[in-house]
Design a protein around this motif. Structure first.
Motif, PDB file in Angstrom:
ATOM      1  N   PHE A 275       0.854  -1.185   0.000  1.00  0.00           N
ATOM      2  CA  PHE A 275       0.000   0.000   0.000  1.00  0.00           C
ATOM      3  C   PHE A 275       0.886   1.230   0.000  1.00  0.00           C
ATOM      4  CE2 PHE A 275       0.698  -1.512   4.264  1.00  0.00           C
ATOM      5  CZ  PHE A 275       1.110  -0.387   4.952  1.00  0.00           C
ATOM      6  N   GLU A 276       0.299   2.366  -0.308  1.00  0.00           N
ATOM      7  CA  GLU A 276       1.026   3.622  -0.269  1.00  0.00           C
ATOM      8  C   GLU A 276       0.723   4.338   1.040  1.00  0.00           C
ATOM      9  OE1 GLU A 276       0.296   6.048  -3.701  1.00  0.00           O
ATOM     10  OE2 GLU A 276       1.852   4.993  -4.823  1.00  0.00           O
TER      11      GLU A 276
ATOM     12  N   GLU B 220       7.475  14.286   2.410  1.00  0.00           N
ATOM     13  CA  GLU B 220       6.258  14.874   1.837  1.00  0.00           C
ATOM     14  C   GLU B 220       5.862  14.191   0.533  1.00  0.00           C
ATOM     15  OE1 GLU B 220       6.553  19.149   1.703  1.00  0.00           O
ATOM     16  OE2 GLU B 220       6.801  19.294   3.871  1.00  0.00           O
ATOM     17  N   LYS B 221       6.024  12.866   0.511  1.00  0.00           N
ATOM     18  CA  LYS B 221       5.670  12.061  -0.655  1.00  0.00           C
ATOM     19  C   LYS B 221       4.997  10.767  -0.198  1.00  0.00           C
ATOM     20  CE  LYS B 221       9.608  13.582  -3.402  1.00  0.00           C
ATOM     21  NZ  LYS B 221      10.835  13.169  -4.075  1.00  0.00           N
ATOM     22  N   PHE B 222       4.175  10.209  -1.079  1.00  0.00           N
ATOM     23  CA  PHE B 222       3.636   8.875  -0.837  1.00  0.00           C
ATOM     24  C   PHE B 222       4.717   7.865  -1.171  1.00  0.00           C
ATOM     25  CE2 PHE B 222      -0.433  11.036  -1.003  1.00  0.00           C
ATOM     26  CZ  PHE B 222      -1.146  10.362  -0.018  1.00  0.00           C
ATOM     27  N   GLU B 223       4.860   6.863  -0.311  1.00  0.00           N
ATOM     28  CA  GLU B 223       5.863   5.829  -0.522  1.00  0.00           C
ATOM     29  C   GLU B 223       5.215   4.460  -0.438  1.00  0.00           C
ATOM     30  OE1 GLU B 223       8.936   6.506   2.366  1.00  0.00           O
ATOM     31  OE2 GLU B 223       9.540   8.399   1.442  1.00  0.00           O
TER      32      GLU B 223
END
Length: 184
Positions: free
Chosen positions: A159-160, A167-170
């Protein structure tokens, strides 16, 4: 948080210039202890739990957090608790994965869209910004009833998750194998 504690200890050390030699030694010893705690990751406290809840179901509260309530399903709950520095406050973290199955099943394999219909969620509880539980839509969960109220599960889900530092989806991948039983 660790940097804040070192900074605070440094301020104490500097402010101790007008104090006695005994007090200076105490402050220096505390700084040495803090540096040792930072360099010794073996002191982590980790607790995993593999719980099964009968006559339950999963619901979302008004804020979007998954919780276990009364229902007609079997709910599996995996919990991972980490306290990286037990002598410090507000650094603990708990990650939880929950999902529900039909109690009549003796085994199951859920993949991708099956995870949605089984109410599979990830929740991160920490002293940080947490928006809500994350619905898990990718991966595989396989279970086999191996005894009275004992299930062997293999969980491999993706999942993200938003990383507030970058400040990013990982992308996160969690892989778990364990025996789940009724919570004591």
């Amino acid at each position: 948080m660790k940097i804040l504690k070192i900074w605070a200890s440094s301020v104490l050390l500097l402010s101790s210039c007008t104090t006695s030699d005994t007090e200076n030694v105490e402050v220096e010893n505390r700084l040495d202890t803090l540096q040792e705690e930072l360099s010794n990751p073996d002191d982590d406290i980790i607790v995993e739990s593999f719980n099964l809840h009968k006559n339950s179901s999963i619901a979302l509260d008004d804020y979007g957090f998954a919780y276990i309530t009364t229902g007609k399903k079997l709910v599996f709950e995996y919990s991972y608790y980490l306290d990286p520095a037990p002598s410090w406050v507000d650094d603990e973290n708990t990650e939880i994965i929950v999902f529900e199955v039909d109690p009549a099943l003796e085994n199951f394999v859920f993949q991708n869209s099956d995870l949605i219909s089984s109410s599979t969620f990830f929740t991160n509880l920490c002293f940080c910004i947490v928006d809500k539980s994350i619905a898990i839509e990718n991966g595989k969960i396989q279970g086999l009833n191996v005894g009275t109220d004992v299930w062997e599960l293999d969980i491999n889900v993706n999942f993200e998750e938003f990383n507030y530092s970058t400040e990013k989806f990982e992308e996160r991948n969690i892989t778990i194998t364990g025996l789940f039983s009724l919570e004591n």
